[in-house]
Design a protein around this motif. Sequence first.
Motif, PDB file in Angstrom:
ATOM      1  N   ARG A  55       0.464  11.667 -23.737  1.00  0.00           N
ATOM      2  CA  ARG A  55      -0.063  12.351 -22.554  1.00  0.00           C
ATOM      3  C   ARG A  55       0.629  11.784 -21.327  1.00  0.00           C
ATOM      4  NH1 ARG A  55      -5.438  14.870 -22.017  1.00  0.00           N
ATOM      5  NH2 ARG A  55      -5.250  15.910 -20.021  1.00  0.00           N
ATOM      6  N   GLU A  56       1.318  12.664 -20.608  1.00  0.00           N
ATOM      7  CA  GLU A  56       2.028  12.254 -19.405  1.00  0.00           C
ATOM      8  C   GLU A  56       1.038  12.069 -18.263  1.00  0.00           C
ATOM      9  OE1 GLU A  56       5.863  13.610 -16.723  1.00  0.00           O
ATOM     10  OE2 GLU A  56       5.090  14.953 -18.250  1.00  0.00           O
ATOM     11  N   ILE A  57       1.313  11.090 -17.416  1.00  0.00           N
ATOM     12  CA  ILE A  57       0.454  10.822 -16.262  1.00  0.00           C
ATOM     13  C   ILE A  57       1.294  10.927 -14.995  1.00  0.00           C
ATOM     14  CG2 ILE A  57      -1.004   9.131 -15.087  1.00  0.00           C
ATOM     15  CD1 ILE A  57      -1.637   7.972 -17.835  1.00  0.00           C
ATOM     16  N   ALA A  58       1.171  12.032 -14.291  1.00  0.00           N
ATOM     17  CA  ALA A  58       1.768  12.256 -12.964  1.00  0.00           C
ATOM     18  C   ALA A  58       3.229  11.813 -12.847  1.00  0.00           C
ATOM     19  CB  ALA A  58       0.928  11.565 -11.900  1.00  0.00           C
ATOM     20  N   GLN A  60       4.849   9.543 -14.072  1.00  0.00           N
ATOM     21  CA  GLN A  60       5.038   8.095 -13.997  1.00  0.00           C
ATOM     22  C   GLN A  60       4.984   7.467 -15.389  1.00  0.00           C
ATOM     23  OE1 GLN A  60       2.333   6.197 -11.272  1.00  0.00           O
ATOM     24  NE2 GLN A  60       2.343   7.935  -9.900  1.00  0.00           N
ATOM     25  N   GLY A  61       5.377   8.197 -16.394  1.00  0.00           N
ATOM     26  CA  GLY A  61       5.215   7.718 -17.761  1.00  0.00           C
ATOM     27  C   GLY A  61       3.952   8.313 -18.329  1.00  0.00           C
ATOM     28  N   GLY A  62       3.239   7.543 -19.146  1.00  0.00           N
ATOM     29  CA  GLY A  62       2.015   8.065 -19.729  1.00  0.00           C
ATOM     30  C   GLY A  62       1.450   7.144 -20.776  1.00  0.00           C
ATOM     31  N   ILE A  63       0.652   7.734 -21.659  1.00  0.00           N
ATOM     32  CA  ILE A  63      -0.019   6.993 -22.714  1.00  0.00           C
ATOM     33  C   ILE A  63       0.448   7.531 -24.066  1.00  0.00           C
ATOM     34  CG2 ILE A  63      -2.239   6.318 -23.715  1.00  0.00           C
ATOM     35  CD1 ILE A  63      -1.914   5.300 -20.883  1.00  0.00           C
ATOM     36  N   LEU A  64       0.913   6.632 -24.914  1.00  0.00           N
ATOM     37  CA  LEU A  64       1.276   6.958 -26.294  1.00  0.00           C
ATOM     38  C   LEU A  64       0.076   6.606 -27.167  1.00  0.00           C
ATOM     39  CD1 LEU A  64       3.438   7.756 -28.421  1.00  0.00           C
ATOM     40  CD2 LEU A  64       4.090   5.351 -28.479  1.00  0.00           C
ATOM     41  N   TYR A  65      -0.423   7.571 -27.907  1.00  0.00           N
ATOM     42  CA  TYR A  65      -1.588   7.371 -28.759  1.00  0.00           C
ATOM     43  C   TYR A  65      -1.131   7.244 -30.212  1.00  0.00           C
ATOM     44  CZ  TYR A  65      -4.262   9.061 -24.744  1.00  0.00           C
ATOM     45  OH  TYR A  65      -4.798   9.223 -23.498  1.00  0.00           O
ATOM     46  N   LEU A  66      -1.594   6.197 -30.871  1.00  0.00           N
ATOM     47  CA  LEU A  66      -1.334   5.989 -32.293  1.00  0.00           C
ATOM     48  C   LEU A  66      -2.644   6.255 -33.027  1.00  0.00           C
ATOM     49  CD1 LEU A  66       0.091   4.961 -34.841  1.00  0.00           C
ATOM     50  CD2 LEU A  66      -0.288   2.636 -34.022  1.00  0.00           C
ATOM     51  N   HIS A  67      -2.683   7.332 -33.806  1.00  0.00           N
ATOM     52  CA  HIS A  67      -3.882   7.732 -34.538  1.00  0.00           C
ATOM     53  C   HIS A  67      -3.803   7.149 -35.946  1.00  0.00           C
ATOM     54  CE1 HIS A  67      -4.727  10.840 -31.454  1.00  0.00           C
ATOM     55  NE2 HIS A  67      -3.394  10.871 -31.380  1.00  0.00           N
ATOM     56  N   THR A  68      -4.760   6.286 -36.293  1.00  0.00           N
ATOM     57  CA  THR A  68      -4.764   5.650 -37.608  1.00  0.00           C
ATOM     58  C   THR A  68      -6.110   5.862 -38.289  1.00  0.00           C
ATOM     59  OG1 THR A  68      -5.677   3.492 -36.987  1.00  0.00           O
ATOM     60  CG2 THR A  68      -3.305   3.817 -36.633  1.00  0.00           C
ATOM     61  N   LEU A  69      -6.183   5.455 -39.528  1.00  0.00           N
ATOM     62  CA  LEU A  69      -7.451   5.514 -40.250  1.00  0.00           C
ATOM     63  C   LEU A  69      -8.462   4.529 -39.670  1.00  0.00           C
ATOM     64  CD1 LEU A  69      -6.146   5.772 -43.927  1.00  0.00           C
ATOM     65  CD2 LEU A  69      -6.974   7.609 -42.449  1.00  0.00           C
ATOM     66  N   THR A  74      -3.889   2.793 -27.996  1.00  0.00           N
ATOM     67  CA  THR A  74      -3.141   3.345 -26.875  1.00  0.00           C
ATOM     68  C   THR A  74      -2.096   2.353 -26.376  1.00  0.00           C
ATOM     69  OG1 THR A  74      -4.781   2.528 -25.282  1.00  0.00           O
ATOM     70  CG2 THR A  74      -5.072   4.771 -26.113  1.00  0.00           C
ATOM     71  N   TYR A  75      -0.969   2.914 -25.942  1.00  0.00           N
ATOM     72  CA  TYR A  75       0.144   2.111 -25.428  1.00  0.00           C
ATOM     73  C   TYR A  75       0.675   2.787 -24.167  1.00  0.00           C
ATOM     74  CZ  TYR A  75      -0.342   0.066 -29.993  1.00  0.00           C
ATOM     75  OH  TYR A  75      -0.873  -0.544 -31.099  1.00  0.00           O
ATOM     76  N   THR A  76       0.770   2.032 -23.090  1.00  0.00           N
ATOM     77  CA  THR A  76       1.264   2.548 -21.820  1.00  0.00           C
ATOM     78  C   THR A  76       2.785   2.552 -21.840  1.00  0.00           C
ATOM     79  OG1 THR A  76      -0.666   1.651 -20.696  1.00  0.00           O
ATOM     80  CG2 THR A  76       1.206   2.251 -19.316  1.00  0.00           C
ATOM     81  N   VAL A  77       3.384   3.708 -21.588  1.00  0.00           N
ATOM     82  CA  VAL A  77       4.843   3.832 -21.593  1.00  0.00           C
ATOM     83  C   VAL A  77       5.320   4.308 -20.226  1.00  0.00           C
ATOM     84  CG1 VAL A  77       4.998   4.231 -24.084  1.00  0.00           C
ATOM     85  CG2 VAL A  77       4.748   6.173 -22.560  1.00  0.00           C
ATOM     86  N   LYS A  78       6.504   3.864 -19.844  1.00  0.00           N
ATOM     87  CA  LYS A  78       7.073   4.268 -18.553  1.00  0.00           C
ATOM     88  C   LYS A  78       8.007   5.467 -18.685  1.00  0.00           C
ATOM     89  CE  LYS A  78       6.755   0.139 -15.804  1.00  0.00           C
ATOM     90  NZ  LYS A  78       7.466  -0.774 -14.942  1.00  0.00           N
ATOM     91  N   SER A  79       8.463   5.730 -19.902  1.00  0.00           N
ATOM     92  CA  SER A  79       9.358   6.861 -20.128  1.00  0.00           C
ATOM     93  C   SER A  79       8.843   7.679 -21.304  1.00  0.00           C
ATOM     94  CB  SER A  79      10.784   6.367 -20.412  1.00  0.00           C
ATOM     95  OG  SER A  79      10.795   5.553 -21.570  1.00  0.00           O
ATOM     96  N   SER A  80       9.259   8.918 -21.365  1.00  0.00           N
ATOM     97  CA  SER A  80       8.797   9.819 -22.408  1.00  0.00           C
ATOM     98  C   SER A  80       9.215   9.318 -23.793  1.00  0.00           C
ATOM     99  CB  SER A  80       9.367  11.217 -22.193  1.00  0.00           C
ATOM    100  OG  SER A  80       9.075  12.040 -23.303  1.00  0.00           O
ATOM    101  N   PRO A  81       8.270   9.269 -24.727  1.00  0.00           N
ATOM    102  CA  PRO A  81       8.589   8.849 -26.092  1.00  0.00           C
ATOM    103  C   PRO A  81       8.981  10.021 -26.993  1.00  0.00           C
ATOM    104  CG  PRO A  81       6.236   9.020 -25.866  1.00  0.00           C
ATOM    105  CD  PRO A  81       6.832   9.370 -24.526  1.00  0.00           C
ATOM    106  N   GLU A  82       9.559  11.070 -26.419  1.00  0.00           N
ATOM    107  CA  GLU A  82       9.861  12.285 -27.181  1.00  0.00           C
ATOM    108  C   GLU A  82      10.740  12.010 -28.402  1.00  0.00           C
ATOM    109  OE1 GLU A  82       9.028  15.840 -28.323  1.00  0.00           O
ATOM    110  OE2 GLU A  82       8.214  15.068 -26.464  1.00  0.00           O
ATOM    111  N   ALA A  83      11.763  11.190 -28.244  1.00  0.00           N
ATOM    112  CA  ALA A  83      12.643  10.873 -29.382  1.00  0.00           C
ATOM    113  C   ALA A  83      11.876  10.119 -30.469  1.00  0.00           C
ATOM    114  CB  ALA A  83      13.846  10.062 -28.911  1.00  0.00           C
TER     115      ALA A  83
END
Length: 96
Positions: A55-58, A60-69, A74-83
């Motif tokens: 989820r991008e935040i304005a 300015q990067g965003g939050i990368l969510y890791l969904h597990t069992l 959550t992990y704060t990222v400064k650049s898009s993790p698209e790759a």
Amino acid sequence: MYLIAKHPYIKIERKVTSVEQIDIEHQRVIYLYHDRVVTQNREFPIKDVMDFSYREIANQGGILYLHTLRGVYTYTVKSSPEAFLSAFKEHFKSSQ
């Protein structure tokens, strides 16, 4: 164990004294291997990883969510993790 993808994330540490509050930014990396996902303090077997989302935040990067069992991390990222997300989907979502 071979590396498929990696992406930097940050961890903010707040130190509060009687005079001031200091934010310390720690640079870290999340690694996607063929059999696990590894962060600074956690390791998840790939069989426990259900998905990743972002989820991008304005712009300015965003939050990368890791969904597990075991829950969502959550992990704060400064650049898009698209790759990183594309690599995960290419290697794991097509085989499920």
